[in-house]
Every structure is written in structure tokens, then in C-alpha cells.
Design an enzyme around this catalytic site. Sequence first.
Site, PDB file in Angstrom:
ATOM      1  N   HIS A 200      23.617  74.371  25.456  1.00 21.85           N
ATOM      2  CA  HIS A 200      23.504  73.193  25.983  1.00 21.85           C
ATOM      3  C   HIS A 200      23.516  71.851  25.302  1.00 21.85           C
ATOM      4  CE1 HIS A 200      20.921  69.703  27.436  1.00 21.85           C
ATOM      5  NE2 HIS A 200      21.575  69.652  28.361  1.00 21.85           N
TER       6      HIS A 200
ATOM      7  N   VAL B 286      25.394  64.041  25.848  1.00 25.17           N
ATOM      8  CA  VAL B 286      25.157  62.759  25.108  1.00 25.17           C
ATOM      9  C   VAL B 286      25.692  61.647  26.287  1.00 25.17           C
ATOM     10  CG1 VAL B 286      25.782  63.430  22.754  1.00 25.17           C
ATOM     11  CG2 VAL B 286      27.625  62.979  24.450  1.00 25.17           C
TER      12      VAL B 286
END
Length: 301
Positions: A107, A110
Site C-alpha cells: 500500500h 501521498v
Amino acid sequence: MSLAVEAVKDFLLKLQDDICEALEAEDGQATFVEDKWTREGGGGGRTRVMVDGAVIEKGGVNFSHVYGKGLPMSSTERHPDIAGCNFEAMGVSLVIHPKNPHVPTSHANVRLFVAEREGKEPVWWFGGGFDLTPYYAVEEDCRDFHQVAQDLCKPFGADVYARFKGWCDEYFFIPYRNEARGIGGLFFDDLNEWPFEKCFEFVQAVGKGYMDAYIPIVNRRKNTPYTEQQVEFQEFRRGRYAEFNLVIDRGTKFGLQSGGRTESILISLPPRARWGYNWQPEPGTPEARLTEYFLTKRQWV
């Protein structure tokens, strides 16, 4: 203060392209299908999905850029000063569920959040990180993953890796199971302790670092033989992954509460998972070692 929001958006769009390209090359068979969408309240995104690949059973790499008036509860409970403000949020979020139980799930995320306050400077922060969820964990992979994380943090401060690694261990934890979701990585939120430009540089390093950390592990493990029993264990552990994302994850809550696109938000869920009543692995097995050794707070580097 003028924030370089467009530069962040350009970076995020290219990051989505680069990650999809790298994962397609590693899979060698399937490609990402793009689904562009718009949000009624403002904004939209590009959802890219890969299913039934040679290596990746299900993967989603999302870009979204949404804006509007009035923040959802998941944001204002930690920031009551911006309740009711106009907001703008953009990010790339991805989850990769490989077919082979020897290849970990990964995973990464940002994102940038900006809230406009009338007559005042905007409130902004970055968030994100990346983490690894193995099923049949290998110590070398865990060390290498964390080494990339530590190396990318070094230019930003001697304590950055330790802080964000610790935050990751705390965040990706299922309290009612008393279990970690995986072996961690980096996690940060509300990042505005440096000037905007430096925070943005760090986020760029994290986005690129995800590929440096994960792709070599996929390459090493994707051809490892596996059994049906190992697939069953993978599906059992995927159940834990689904629980975390639906019950605990703040990003999922924010997306659903802000009127985000449900299909894109829930793309993180695995294609198949299982739950057994009070199921426990046999002592002394690799399945038992996962929770006893790997899914504990360890200093990998």
C-alpha cells in the site's frame, strides 16, 4: 502565501503513470484499465485497475483531486479550526494484491490537503507513506523494504525515519485483534513542519521510494511455488486487511464522508478473503511465525 499546488498535481499524475508502468512490466501480462470520473461537489480523478494478471490478482492505483465547501467530520475532528472552510485535496493512493502468497501486499499513499480561511493564510499539510503486508514473510525482504525507507528519510533529518516508522507501526494496527496489519514502513500526516517546498520534496521521495522498496521484492518472489493451503492462509490474512480498511482507516472514512467515489475508495479491498471462527495456525509453522515474529514492532534496520 502562494502554494505550488499545480506542481504537486503534476507530480501526482506522473507518479500514477510511473507506478502503473512499473507494475505492468513486472506482471508481464495484464494492463491497468483507466476509469476517469468527476465528483458532483467539485473535482474528479483517474482510477486505474488491474485484475487477474500473471502476478497481480487485483491492483488499484488512484489519482484524485477534489475540492468543495465544508469539510467532512474525519478532517475537522482533528482540526476544528477549519470546520466549514473551503478545501482542496489531491493524492495518489494504491493497493496491490498479488496472486502468489509469497509476494506481499503493498500500500502507498501521498497526498496534499489545503483549507482556505477567509482573511487568513491557508492551512495545508501533506500526508502519506508506504507499507508492506506479507503472508509468508522473508526477513531479507523486510530489511530491504525498511532500508529504502530509512535511506530516503536521511536527507530530511536524523530522526525522520524513526518517527515515521513508529507512526506507521501505531497506525496500521488492529486494536480489537491486537495485531499489526503488516511489517510497517512509513506513515505521516499533518506534515507542515518544514516549508512547503521541503515537505513537497519529501513526498516526492516517498512516492519514488515505494517503487524502489516494493518492485524488487515482487521480482524475487513472484515465481515461488505455492500450494492451495497457502492460498487459504493468504485469504485468511486478507480478511484482516479488509477489516482494517473498513473499520479503522481514516482515508477510507474521509473519502466516504466527503462524497468521494465509492468504487475508487473501496478498490483497496482484496478480491477474495475468508474468515474462520477462532481459527489459529498450527504452532511452529510459517503461518504461526507470521504473527509471532514478523507482525510485531521490530527494528528492521
